[in-house]
Design a protein around this motif. Structure first.
Motif, PDB file in Angstrom:
ATOM      1  N   PRO A 111      -5.032  16.304  -4.808  1.00 19.71           N
ATOM      2  CA  PRO A 111      -5.299  15.334  -3.896  1.00 19.71           C
ATOM      3  C   PRO A 111      -5.666  15.991  -2.563  1.00 19.71           C
ATOM      4  N   ASN A 112      -6.301  15.422  -1.512  1.00 23.10           N
ATOM      5  CA  ASN A 112      -6.542  15.811  -0.339  1.00 23.10           C
ATOM      6  C   ASN A 112      -5.158  16.321   0.532  1.00 23.10           C
ATOM      7  N   GLN A 113      -5.132  17.729   0.685  1.00 26.94           N
ATOM      8  CA  GLN A 113      -4.177  17.992   1.444  1.00 26.94           C
ATOM      9  C   GLN A 113      -3.705  18.189   2.898  1.00 26.94           C
ATOM     10  N   ASP A 114      -5.060  17.775   3.228  1.00 28.47           N
ATOM     11  CA  ASP A 114      -5.178  17.722   4.992  1.00 28.47           C
ATOM     12  C   ASP A 114      -4.933  16.387   5.524  1.00 28.47           C
ATOM     13  N   ALA A 115      -4.609  16.289   6.861  1.00 27.33           N
ATOM     14  CA  ALA A 115      -4.331  15.225   7.697  1.00 27.33           C
ATOM     15  C   ALA A 115      -4.886  15.286   8.888  1.00 27.33           C
ATOM     16  N   ILE A 116      -5.002  14.078   9.459  1.00 26.76           N
ATOM     17  CA  ILE A 116      -5.491  14.106  10.859  1.00 26.76           C
ATOM     18  C   ILE A 116      -4.842  12.828  11.696  1.00 26.76           C
ATOM     19  N   THR A 117      -4.671  12.934  12.995  1.00 28.01           N
ATOM     20  CA  THR A 117      -4.253  11.820  13.655  1.00 28.01           C
ATOM     21  C   THR A 117      -4.761  12.037  15.234  1.00 28.01           C
ATOM     22  N   TRP A 118      -4.717  10.904  15.809  1.00 27.42           N
ATOM     23  CA  TRP A 118      -5.207  11.030  17.201  1.00 27.42           C
ATOM     24  C   TRP A 118      -4.444   9.754  18.038  1.00 27.42           C
ATOM     25  N   ARG A 119      -4.496  10.044  19.339  1.00 29.30           N
ATOM     26  CA  ARG A 119      -3.959   8.851  20.365  1.00 29.30           C
ATOM     27  C   ARG A 119      -4.893   8.963  21.497  1.00 29.30           C
ATOM     28  N   THR A 120      -5.249   7.713  21.857  1.00 30.81           N
ATOM     29  CA  THR A 120      -6.210   7.367  22.779  1.00 30.81           C
ATOM     30  C   THR A 120      -5.224   7.088  24.083  1.00 30.81           C
ATOM     31  N   GLY A 121      -5.951   6.754  25.305  1.00 27.25           N
ATOM     32  CA  GLY A 121      -5.186   6.626  26.203  1.00 27.25           C
ATOM     33  C   GLY A 121      -5.669   7.405  27.522  1.00 27.25           C
ATOM     34  N   GLU A 122      -4.402   7.450  28.712  1.00 29.65           N
ATOM     35  CA  GLU A 122      -4.614   8.272  29.588  1.00 29.65           C
ATOM     36  C   GLU A 122      -4.632   9.698  29.214  1.00 29.65           C
ATOM     37  N   ARG A 123      -3.981  10.336  28.338  1.00 31.91           N
ATOM     38  CA  ARG A 123      -3.494  11.694  27.906  1.00 31.91           C
ATOM     39  C   ARG A 123      -4.086  11.498  26.462  1.00 31.91           C
ATOM     40  N   ARG A 140       5.012  19.438  -2.077  1.00 30.02           N
ATOM     41  CA  ARG A 140       5.036  18.339  -1.442  1.00 30.02           C
ATOM     42  C   ARG A 140       4.161  18.263  -0.158  1.00 30.02           C
ATOM     43  N   SER A 141       3.213  19.422  -0.126  1.00 33.53           N
ATOM     44  CA  SER A 141       2.656  19.663   1.055  1.00 33.53           C
ATOM     45  C   SER A 141       1.731  18.651   1.495  1.00 33.53           C
ATOM     46  N   GLN A 142       1.045  17.824   0.525  1.00 37.77           N
ATOM     47  CA  GLN A 142       0.297  16.779   1.061  1.00 37.77           C
ATOM     48  C   GLN A 142       1.137  15.732   2.126  1.00 37.77           C
ATOM     49  N   LYS A 143       2.117  15.578   1.923  1.00 36.73           N
ATOM     50  CA  LYS A 143       3.380  14.896   2.582  1.00 36.73           C
ATOM     51  C   LYS A 143       3.673  15.736   3.831  1.00 36.73           C
ATOM     52  N   GLY A 144       3.665  17.117   3.700  1.00 31.90           N
ATOM     53  CA  GLY A 144       4.149  17.984   4.989  1.00 31.90           C
ATOM     54  C   GLY A 144       2.943  17.979   5.960  1.00 31.90           C
ATOM     55  N   SER A 145       1.706  17.946   5.456  1.00 34.16           N
ATOM     56  CA  SER A 145       0.677  17.772   6.409  1.00 34.16           C
ATOM     57  C   SER A 145       0.641  16.522   7.372  1.00 34.16           C
ATOM     58  N   ARG A 146       1.006  15.428   6.451  1.00 34.78           N
ATOM     59  CA  ARG A 146       1.192  14.295   7.422  1.00 34.78           C
ATOM     60  C   ARG A 146       2.224  14.362   8.444  1.00 34.78           C
ATOM     61  N   LEU A 147       3.270  14.852   8.022  1.00 30.40           N
ATOM     62  CA  LEU A 147       4.477  15.027   8.865  1.00 30.40           C
ATOM     63  C   LEU A 147       4.093  15.825   9.903  1.00 30.40           C
ATOM     64  N   ALA A 148       3.170  16.924   9.600  1.00 27.57           N
ATOM     65  CA  ALA A 148       3.081  18.139  10.807  1.00 27.57           C
ATOM     66  C   ALA A 148       2.036  17.273  11.759  1.00 27.57           C
ATOM     67  N   VAL A 149       1.096  16.574  11.442  1.00 23.17           N
ATOM     68  CA  VAL A 149       0.249  15.681  12.472  1.00 23.17           C
ATOM     69  C   VAL A 149       0.945  14.827  13.229  1.00 23.17           C
ATOM     70  N   GLU A 150       2.011  14.230  12.566  1.00 23.48           N
ATOM     71  CA  GLU A 150       2.950  13.247  13.455  1.00 23.48           C
ATOM     72  C   GLU A 150       3.801  14.185  14.371  1.00 23.48           C
TER      73      GLU A 150
END
Length: 295
Positions: A39-51, A67-77
């Motif tokens: 599967p795709n092992q990468d992850a990305i997230t972002w937050r908009t707003g003032e900062r 379980r690194s597919q889950k690990g990367s999702r936990l990493a971005v969070e």
């Protein structure tokens, strides 16, 4: 060197009302992963707003990191939440020495501890199954199970990269391979961190290592801000023959955004990245984009 110091002289807040940061990003499964079934092992997230905040991560994907597919999702969070709370940890938010001290000490430890706590909570809800243990032993031998039981976070191993934009400075963070590119108004690309040559042989530091906090690199970038920031997992750079060829994408992204806008980039990015992984590294590719415009 590891960190870019851009002539401190004091942190001066920008006129935030005159600037807008637009964010987008995309993650595509590596072309070779379709063949291997990974599967795709990468992850990305972002937050908009003032900062605004942007984070990407790359799970290691090997048998020991099952379980690194889950690990990367936990990493971005973990990266996003730690970056979000960073300004509140400063007793003197306009003091350059204070910002740098907290970034290099408390922040790095907090990031790793946050990720490890998330991993522990996931394991408590979903313990490693006997099928997972048997698959690990079949591939890596009986000793691998013993090691994994004493270092359970290894199964979730991942890199982590991120940036926080505030009114007075940018905070860049990198643990492991991947790339952060900053593009100025003239299209000149630079890096907050020099490339770590240890990663040339497909090696990387990781959130799952004991020395993760010490290996986490941080950089405070005072104003003026770049016009564009790109954060990418290593599958992107590995698709180019030279470092210079890869870095040239910075000015290309800036030209595209100025001509077409971020909505068009968002629409075209998946197909662009799928083509690059197919013709290049074959690895998962994830890229996040922060684009500064005037209101």
């Amino acid at each position: 060197m590891g960190e870019r110091r851009a002539g401190w002289g004091g942190l001066r807040p920008r006129a935030m009302m005159s600037e807008i940061w637009q964010i987008t990003g995309c993650s595509v499964r590596g072309a070779s992963h379709y063949t291997s079934g990974l599967p795709n092992q990468d992850a990305i997230t972002w937050r908009t707003g003032e900062r605004p905040i942007l984070a990407v991560a790359d799970g290691h994907g090997s048998i020991r990191h099952f379980r690194s597919q889950k690990g990367s999702r936990l990493a971005v969070e973990a990266m996003a939440s730690t970056l979000e709370s960073f300004p509140a940890t400063l007793t003197e938010p306009a003091d350059p020495a204070a910002v740098e001290h907290v970034a290099h000490t408390h922040f790095r430890v907090h990031l790793v501890e946050t990720w490890r706590q998330m991993v522990a909570e996931h394991l408590a809800k979903k313990p490693v199954t006997e099928a997972e243990w048997q698959q690990l032993e079949a591939a890596a031998g009986p000793a691998a199970r013993f090691f994994q039981q004493h270092s359970p976070e290894t199964a979730y191993g991942s890199t982590a990269l991120g940036v926080l934009v505030t009114e007075a400075y940018l905070l860049f963070v990198q643990l492991g391979d991947g790339d952060i590119l900053c593009v100025d108004e003239q299209g000149v690309t630079s890096r907050p961190f020099e490339r770590d040559r240890r990663f040339a042989l497909n090696q990387t530091t990781s959130l799952c290592l004991e020395e993760a906090a010490e290996e986490t690199r941080v950089c405070i970038w005072p104003t003026p801000s770049p016009a564009l920031i790109l954060i990418a997992t290593d599958g992107y750079a590995n698709s180019y023959r030279t470092e210079a060829a890869f870095e040239s994408i910075g000015s290309e992204y800036l030209q595209f955004l100025r001509a077409q806008g971020i909505d068009q980039l968002r629409a075209e990015l998946p197909a662009v990245l799928e083509d690059i992984t197919r013709r290049g590294s074959g690895d998962d590719i994830t890229v996040g984009v922060l684009y500064r415009t005037s209101a």
